[in-house]
Motif scaffolding. Structure first.
Motif, PDB file in Angstrom:
ATOM      1  N   LYS A  59       0.848  -1.204   0.000  1.00  0.00           N
ATOM      2  CA  LYS A  59       0.000   0.000   0.000  1.00  0.00           C
ATOM      3  C   LYS A  59       0.880   1.249   0.000  1.00  0.00           C
ATOM      4  O   LYS A  59       1.789   1.369   0.820  1.00  0.00           O
ATOM      5  N   SER A  60       0.608   2.144  -0.950  1.00  0.00           N
ATOM      6  CA  SER A  60       1.442   3.338  -1.037  1.00  0.00           C
ATOM      7  C   SER A  60       0.632   4.491  -1.616  1.00  0.00           C
ATOM      8  O   SER A  60       0.165   4.432  -2.751  1.00  0.00           O
ATOM      9  N   LEU A  61       0.463   5.538  -0.814  1.00  0.00           N
ATOM     10  CA  LEU A  61      -0.290   6.698  -1.290  1.00  0.00           C
ATOM     11  C   LEU A  61       0.440   7.391  -2.432  1.00  0.00           C
ATOM     12  O   LEU A  61      -0.173   7.937  -3.330  1.00  0.00           O
ATOM     13  N   THR A  62       1.778   7.363  -2.368  1.00  0.00           N
ATOM     14  CA  THR A  62       2.551   8.058  -3.405  1.00  0.00           C
ATOM     15  C   THR A  62       2.326   7.397  -4.767  1.00  0.00           C
ATOM     16  O   THR A  62       2.172   8.085  -5.774  1.00  0.00           O
ATOM     17  N   THR A  63       2.276   6.055  -4.791  1.00  0.00           N
ATOM     18  CA  THR A  63       2.028   5.411  -6.082  1.00  0.00           C
ATOM     19  C   THR A  63       0.575   5.620  -6.519  1.00  0.00           C
ATOM     20  O   THR A  63       0.290   5.661  -7.712  1.00  0.00           O
ATOM     21  N   ASP A  64      -0.332   5.769  -5.551  1.00  0.00           N
ATOM     22  CA  ASP A  64      -1.722   6.102  -5.928  1.00  0.00           C
ATOM     23  C   ASP A  64      -1.766   7.515  -6.513  1.00  0.00           C
ATOM     24  O   ASP A  64      -2.479   7.783  -7.475  1.00  0.00           O
ATOM     25  N   GLU A  65      -1.006   8.413  -5.895  1.00  0.00           N
ATOM     26  CA  GLU A  65      -0.977   9.806  -6.367  1.00  0.00           C
ATOM     27  C   GLU A  65      -0.563   9.877  -7.840  1.00  0.00           C
ATOM     28  O   GLU A  65      -1.105  10.673  -8.604  1.00  0.00           O
ATOM     29  N   ILE A  66       0.389   9.024  -8.236  1.00  0.00           N
ATOM     30  CA  ILE A  66       0.880   9.119  -9.619  1.00  0.00           C
ATOM     31  C   ILE A  66       0.135   8.164 -10.558  1.00  0.00           C
ATOM     32  O   ILE A  66       0.480   8.065 -11.730  1.00  0.00           O
ATOM     33  N   GLY A  67      -0.868   7.468 -10.033  1.00  0.00           N
ATOM     34  CA  GLY A  67      -1.640   6.558 -10.897  1.00  0.00           C
ATOM     35  C   GLY A  67      -0.790   5.433 -11.445  1.00  0.00           C
ATOM     36  O   GLY A  67      -0.906   5.053 -12.621  1.00  0.00           O
ATOM     37  N   LEU A  68       0.067   4.871 -10.593  1.00  0.00           N
ATOM     38  CA  LEU A  68       1.007   3.850 -11.071  1.00  0.00           C
ATOM     39  C   LEU A  68       0.298   2.612 -11.624  1.00  0.00           C
ATOM     40  O   LEU A  68       0.683   2.095 -12.675  1.00  0.00           O
ATOM     41  N   GLU A 115      -1.312  -0.079 -18.652  1.00  0.00           N
ATOM     42  CA  GLU A 115      -1.140   0.323 -20.060  1.00  0.00           C
ATOM     43  C   GLU A 115       0.079  -0.329 -20.676  1.00  0.00           C
ATOM     44  O   GLU A 115       0.136  -0.582 -21.871  1.00  0.00           O
ATOM     45  N   ALA A 116       1.073  -0.615 -19.823  1.00  0.00           N
ATOM     46  CA  ALA A 116       2.295  -1.271 -20.313  1.00  0.00           C
ATOM     47  C   ALA A 116       2.154  -2.802 -20.256  1.00  0.00           C
ATOM     48  O   ALA A 116       3.137  -3.526 -20.427  1.00  0.00           O
ATOM     49  N   GLY A 117       0.948  -3.288 -19.963  1.00  0.00           N
ATOM     50  CA  GLY A 117       0.703  -4.739 -19.937  1.00  0.00           C
ATOM     51  C   GLY A 117       1.175  -5.411 -18.652  1.00  0.00           C
ATOM     52  O   GLY A 117       1.393  -6.624 -18.612  1.00  0.00           O
ATOM     53  N   ILE A 118       1.326  -4.615 -17.578  1.00  0.00           N
ATOM     54  CA  ILE A 118       1.813  -5.179 -16.305  1.00  0.00           C
ATOM     55  C   ILE A 118       0.734  -4.995 -15.229  1.00  0.00           C
ATOM     56  O   ILE A 118       0.241  -3.879 -15.034  1.00  0.00           O
ATOM     57  N   HIS A 119       0.409  -6.069 -14.554  1.00  0.00           N
ATOM     58  CA  HIS A 119      -0.598  -5.976 -13.500  1.00  0.00           C
ATOM     59  C   HIS A 119       0.083  -5.682 -12.167  1.00  0.00           C
ATOM     60  O   HIS A 119       1.041  -6.363 -11.793  1.00  0.00           O
ATOM     61  N   ALA A 120      -0.402  -4.648 -11.475  1.00  0.00           N
ATOM     62  CA  ALA A 120       0.147  -4.333 -10.141  1.00  0.00           C
ATOM     63  C   ALA A 120      -0.799  -4.923  -9.107  1.00  0.00           C
ATOM     64  O   ALA A 120      -1.923  -4.430  -8.944  1.00  0.00           O
ATOM     65  N   LEU A 121      -0.371  -5.955  -8.431  1.00  0.00           N
ATOM     66  CA  LEU A 121      -1.240  -6.627  -7.462  1.00  0.00           C
ATOM     67  C   LEU A 121      -1.114  -5.957  -6.094  1.00  0.00           C
ATOM     68  O   LEU A 121      -0.039  -5.949  -5.490  1.00  0.00           O
ATOM     69  N   GLU A 122      -2.228  -5.408  -5.612  1.00  0.00           N
ATOM     70  CA  GLU A 122      -2.230  -4.795  -4.280  1.00  0.00           C
ATOM     71  C   GLU A 122      -2.250  -5.913  -3.237  1.00  0.00           C
ATOM     72  O   GLU A 122      -3.070  -6.829  -3.324  1.00  0.00           O
ATOM     73  N   LEU A 180      -6.478  -4.604  -1.527  1.00  0.00           N
ATOM     74  CA  LEU A 180      -6.880  -5.734  -2.371  1.00  0.00           C
ATOM     75  C   LEU A 180      -8.399  -5.712  -2.586  1.00  0.00           C
ATOM     76  O   LEU A 180      -8.886  -5.900  -3.705  1.00  0.00           O
ATOM     77  N   ILE A 181      -9.133  -5.454  -1.498  1.00  0.00           N
ATOM     78  CA  ILE A 181     -10.602  -5.379  -1.597  1.00  0.00           C
ATOM     79  C   ILE A 181     -11.002  -4.325  -2.628  1.00  0.00           C
ATOM     80  O   ILE A 181     -11.811  -4.570  -3.524  1.00  0.00           O
ATOM     81  N   LEU A 182     -10.389  -3.145  -2.514  1.00  0.00           N
ATOM     82  CA  LEU A 182     -10.739  -2.054  -3.417  1.00  0.00           C
ATOM     83  C   LEU A 182     -10.369  -2.396  -4.854  1.00  0.00           C
ATOM     84  O   LEU A 182     -11.123  -2.129  -5.795  1.00  0.00           O
ATOM     85  N   GLN A 183      -9.206  -3.023  -5.017  1.00  0.00           N
ATOM     86  CA  GLN A 183      -8.761  -3.368  -6.372  1.00  0.00           C
ATOM     87  C   GLN A 183      -9.701  -4.394  -7.008  1.00  0.00           C
ATOM     88  O   GLN A 183     -10.063  -4.277  -8.180  1.00  0.00           O
ATOM     89  N   LEU A 184     -10.100  -5.387  -6.215  1.00  0.00           N
ATOM     90  CA  LEU A 184     -10.980  -6.425  -6.766  1.00  0.00           C
ATOM     91  C   LEU A 184     -12.324  -5.852  -7.192  1.00  0.00           C
ATOM     92  O   LEU A 184     -12.972  -6.364  -8.093  1.00  0.00           O
ATOM     93  N   ASP A 185     -12.742  -4.759  -6.535  1.00  0.00           N
ATOM     94  CA  ASP A 185     -14.062  -4.201  -6.823  1.00  0.00           C
ATOM     95  C   ASP A 185     -13.991  -2.940  -7.678  1.00  0.00           C
ATOM     96  O   ASP A 185     -15.010  -2.278  -7.876  1.00  0.00           O
ATOM     97  N   GLY A 186     -12.796  -2.566  -8.138  1.00  0.00           N
ATOM     98  CA  GLY A 186     -12.666  -1.356  -8.954  1.00  0.00           C
ATOM     99  C   GLY A 186     -13.016  -0.096  -8.170  1.00  0.00           C
ATOM    100  O   GLY A 186     -13.447   0.906  -8.725  1.00  0.00           O
ATOM    101  N   ASP A 187     -12.838  -0.155  -6.849  1.00  0.00           N
ATOM    102  CA  ASP A 187     -13.177   0.976  -5.977  1.00  0.00           C
ATOM    103  C   ASP A 187     -11.883   1.723  -5.641  1.00  0.00           C
ATOM    104  O   ASP A 187     -10.792   1.307  -6.025  1.00  0.00           O
ATOM    105  N   TRP A 188     -11.991   2.806  -4.897  1.00  0.00           N
ATOM    106  CA  TRP A 188     -10.775   3.509  -4.494  1.00  0.00           C
ATOM    107  C   TRP A 188     -10.852   3.962  -3.048  1.00  0.00           C
ATOM    108  O   TRP A 188     -11.917   4.012  -2.450  1.00  0.00           O
ATOM    109  N   SER A 189      -9.673   4.291  -2.530  1.00  0.00           N
ATOM    110  CA  SER A 189      -9.493   4.525  -1.102  1.00  0.00           C
ATOM    111  C   SER A 189     -10.289   5.732  -0.583  1.00  0.00           C
ATOM    112  O   SER A 189     -10.436   6.727  -1.281  1.00  0.00           O
ATOM    113  N   SER A 190     -10.752   5.624   0.684  1.00  0.00           N
ATOM    114  CA  SER A 190     -11.447   6.764   1.270  1.00  0.00           C
ATOM    115  C   SER A 190     -10.833   7.184   2.603  1.00  0.00           C
ATOM    116  O   SER A 190     -11.365   8.044   3.291  1.00  0.00           O
TER     117      SER A 190
END
Ligand code: SF4
Length: 461
Positions: A107-116, A122-129, A135-145
Motif C-alpha cells: 500500500k502506497s499513497l505516493t504510487t496512488d498519487e501518480i496513478g502507477l 497500459e504497459a501490460g503489467i498488473h500491479a497486485l495490491e 486488495l478489496i478495493l482493487q478487486l471491486d474497482g473501488d478507491w481509497s477513502s
C-alpha cells in the motif's frame, strides 16, 4: 475534479458509510488518546518532529544528494522523477527489463498519487495490491477513502460477497478471520513467485540511504524482501537527516495512526545486500509538485506530513462525508491543504473550504502542522484565483464600509430597512438573486434593531 460541496452531497446520502466512518474513527481516536496519555513528553516529541521536518525542508537539496550518494554506495540505484509520468516510466521500465507481467505492491499513497497501477496496466503489467483493504478495493474497482483504512466505507458482508465472486468462490463466512485467511491464501502464492516488488516509503534516511516502511499486516515485509527486484517510489519530502531521527518518528507515527505503541512490522533496508533480500534495488525520488509547494512559506508545512491520518479521525467534516468527497488519494484536512498546492489551487479551489476551522486537526497533528492557518492562506488564494469581478468589487466595497464607523452605521441603517420584506420571525430565511446561495442551506440573522454603539450611547451618556 468535482467540487467538494457537490461530491459531499452525494456521499452524505450514504448512510452505511457514515455509520462505518463513525465506528472506525471513534475507535481509533479513543485508542490514540490512550497511548498518547502514557507519554509525559508527547509535546516535546511533537516539537522535535516539527523541528526535524523544518530542517529537512530548509536543506532539502543537500539531504537529497546525500541520500542519493548513500543509496548508490550501498548498491542501490536512484532515479529522479519530475512528475508522475517520469516516475511511472521508471517502474514500468524496471518491470519490463525483467520480463514480468505482474508486480506485487505494498500500500502506497505516493504510487496512488501518480496513478502507477493504471500506467503499468497500459504497459501490460498488473500491479497486485497486497494490503488487505487495498486488495478489496482493487478487486471491486473501488478507491481509497481513508489514508490508513482505505476500505473504511465497506462492511464485512460486502467483502464476503466480493471475495465469493472473485478470489474465494464458495466462501460463506463473513468472520474477519475467515476473510483474512481467504486473502492470505490467495496472496501467498503470488508473493512466492513475484520477481518484482513495488513499495512506497515512510521515511528515507539521508545519512545512511536507508528506507523505512511501517505497516500492520506483514505484506509489506513480503513485498520488500521476497522478490529479487524492488522498486521504491518516495516523495522527496520523506527524508530524515539522521538514522537517530527515526527514534522520534517511530514514536509519533504508530501512536497517531493506529493508536499503537509500535506498529507490528517496521522494515528497514539499505541498498542491496548479497544473499539477503532483493538483489536489485531502485528508488524513485518523486517531485510531482512538491518543489512548488516548497516555494510557499506558509503552505510548505504541508510537506511535513507523515500520513498518520490523525487529522482525518478528528475532523467533523471528514467523519461525515468520508474520503471520496475530496476527489483525491489525500482526503481530510491534510488533503484539503496538500492537494490544492500539488495540483494548483485553480484545480481544487473548493478543498480549502472543506473545513469548519475548528482546529482539532492542529491539536492532534504529530508534527504540528498548523492546518487552519494553511487553510485560510489557501482560501485567500482560491478567492484571488477564482472570484468573479463582481464578487471582488462587492468585497472591496464591504471593506471600504467596514473601515469607517459612520459608513458602517449608515450601512446598518440601510440594512434594517432593506431586510424588512424578507424577515420571517427573527430570521431571514430566503434572500433573492445570487444572495440566495447563502440562505439555501442556512438562515441569516437580521441586522439588530439597535446597534451596540447606539445602545452604549443611550445607556452611558
Ligand atoms: S497532517 Fe498531521 S495529522 Fe494529518 S495526516 Fe499529516 S501528520 Fe497526520
Amino acid at each position: 475534479m468535482t467540487s467538494f460541496p457537490e461530491a459531499a452531497r452525494v456521499e452524505l446520502a450514504n448512510v452505511q458509510q457514515r455509520a462505518n466512518l463513525r465506528n472506525a474513527t471513534d475507535t481509533i481516536r479513543a485508542k490514540r488518546a490512550k497511548v498518547i496519555e502514557e507519554l509525559p513528553d508527547w509535546e516535546e516529541l511533537r516539537e522535535a518532529g516539527k523541528a526535524i521536518k523544518t530542517d529537512v525542508l530548509a536543506h532539502l537539496d543537500e539531504y537529497l544528494l546525500q541520500f542519493e550518494a548513500a543509496v548508490e554506495a550501498a548498491g542501490g540505484r536512484v532515479h529522479w522523477a519530475r512528475d508522475a509520468a517520469e516516475a511511472n516510466a521508471v517502474v514500468a521500465g524496471v518491470a519490463r527489463a525483467h520480463g514480468v507481467d505482474e508486480v506485487v505492491k505494498v500500500k502506497s499513497l505516493t504510487t496512488d498519487e501518480i496513478g502507477l497501477n493504471a500506467a503499468l496496466a497500459e504497459a501490460g503489467i498488473h500491479a497486485l495490491e497486497t494490503d488487505f483493504a487495498e486488495l478489496i478495493l482493487q478487486l471491486d474497482g473501488d478507491w481509497s477513502s481513508h489514508i490508513l483504512v482505505p476500505a473504511i466505507h465497506r462492511n464485512r458482508t460486502e467483502i464476503r460477497d466480493l471475495f465469493a465472486r472473485t478470489i474465494a468462490p464458495g466462501i460463506t463466512s463473513d468472520d474477519p478471520r475467515d476473510l483474512a485467511e481467504a486473502a492470505r491464501v490467495y496472496l501467498r502464492e503470488r508473493f512466492l513467485t513475484a520477481r518484482v516488488g513495488v513499495s512506497g516509503a515512510n521515511f528515507g534516511i539521508a545519512e545512511t540511504g536507508t528506507v523505512c516502511v511501517v505497516e500492520s499486516e506483514g505484506n509489506g515485509r513480503m513485498c520488500t524482501t521476497l522478490p529479487p527486484v524492488l522498486v521504491t517510489v518516495m516523495g522527496i519530502e520523506k527524508l530524515l537527516p539522521r538514522f537517530s531521527d527515526l527514534g522520534v518518528f517511530l514514536q509519533l507515527l504508530p501512536r497517531s495512526a493506529t493508536g499503537e505503541r509500535m506498529n507490528p512490522y517496521t522494515s528497514l533496508w539499505t541498498g542491496a545486500t548479497a544473499g539477503d533480500g532483493p538483489q536489485e534495488f531502485h528508488v524513485v525520488l518523486l517531485d510531482n509538485g512538491r518543489t512548488r509547494v516548497l516555494q510557499d512559506e506558509v503552505g510548505r508545512q504541508a510537506l511535513h506530513c507523515i500520513r498518520c491520518s490523525a487529522c482525518l479521525n478528528v475532523c467533523p467534516v471528514y467523519s461525515r462525508t468520508g474520503g471520496h468527497a475530496y476527489g483525491s488519494v489525500y482526503p481530510g484536512p491534510i488533503g484539503a491543504i496538500l492537494v490544492p498546492q500539488l495540483i494548483g489551487i485553480e484545480n481544487a479551489a473548493s478543498l480549502p473550504f472543506a473545513s469548519s476551522l475548528c482546529g482539532a486537526c492542529y491539536e492532534v497533528c504529530p508534527v504540528k502542522i498548523d492546518i487552519p492557518t494553511v487553510l485560510l492562506h489557501l482560501r485567500a488564494k482560491a478567492v484571488e484565483a477564482k472570484a468573479p469581478a463582481a464578487e471582488r468589487a462587492a468585497m472591496g466595497s464591504l471593506g471600504w464600509v467596514f473601515r469607517g464607523p459612520r459608513r458602517f452605521a449608515t450601512a446598518q441603517w440601510i440594512g434594517r430597512i432593506a431586510q424588512r420584506p424578507f424577515l420571517r420571525g427573527n430570521a431571514i430565511r430566503r434572500l433573492p438573486g445570487p444572495l440566495g446561495k447563502w440562505t439555501r442551506t442556512r438562515d441569516l440573522k437580521p441586522v439588530a434593531a439597535e446597534s451596540f454603539r447606539s445602545w452604549w450611547r443611550r445607556e452611558r451618556p
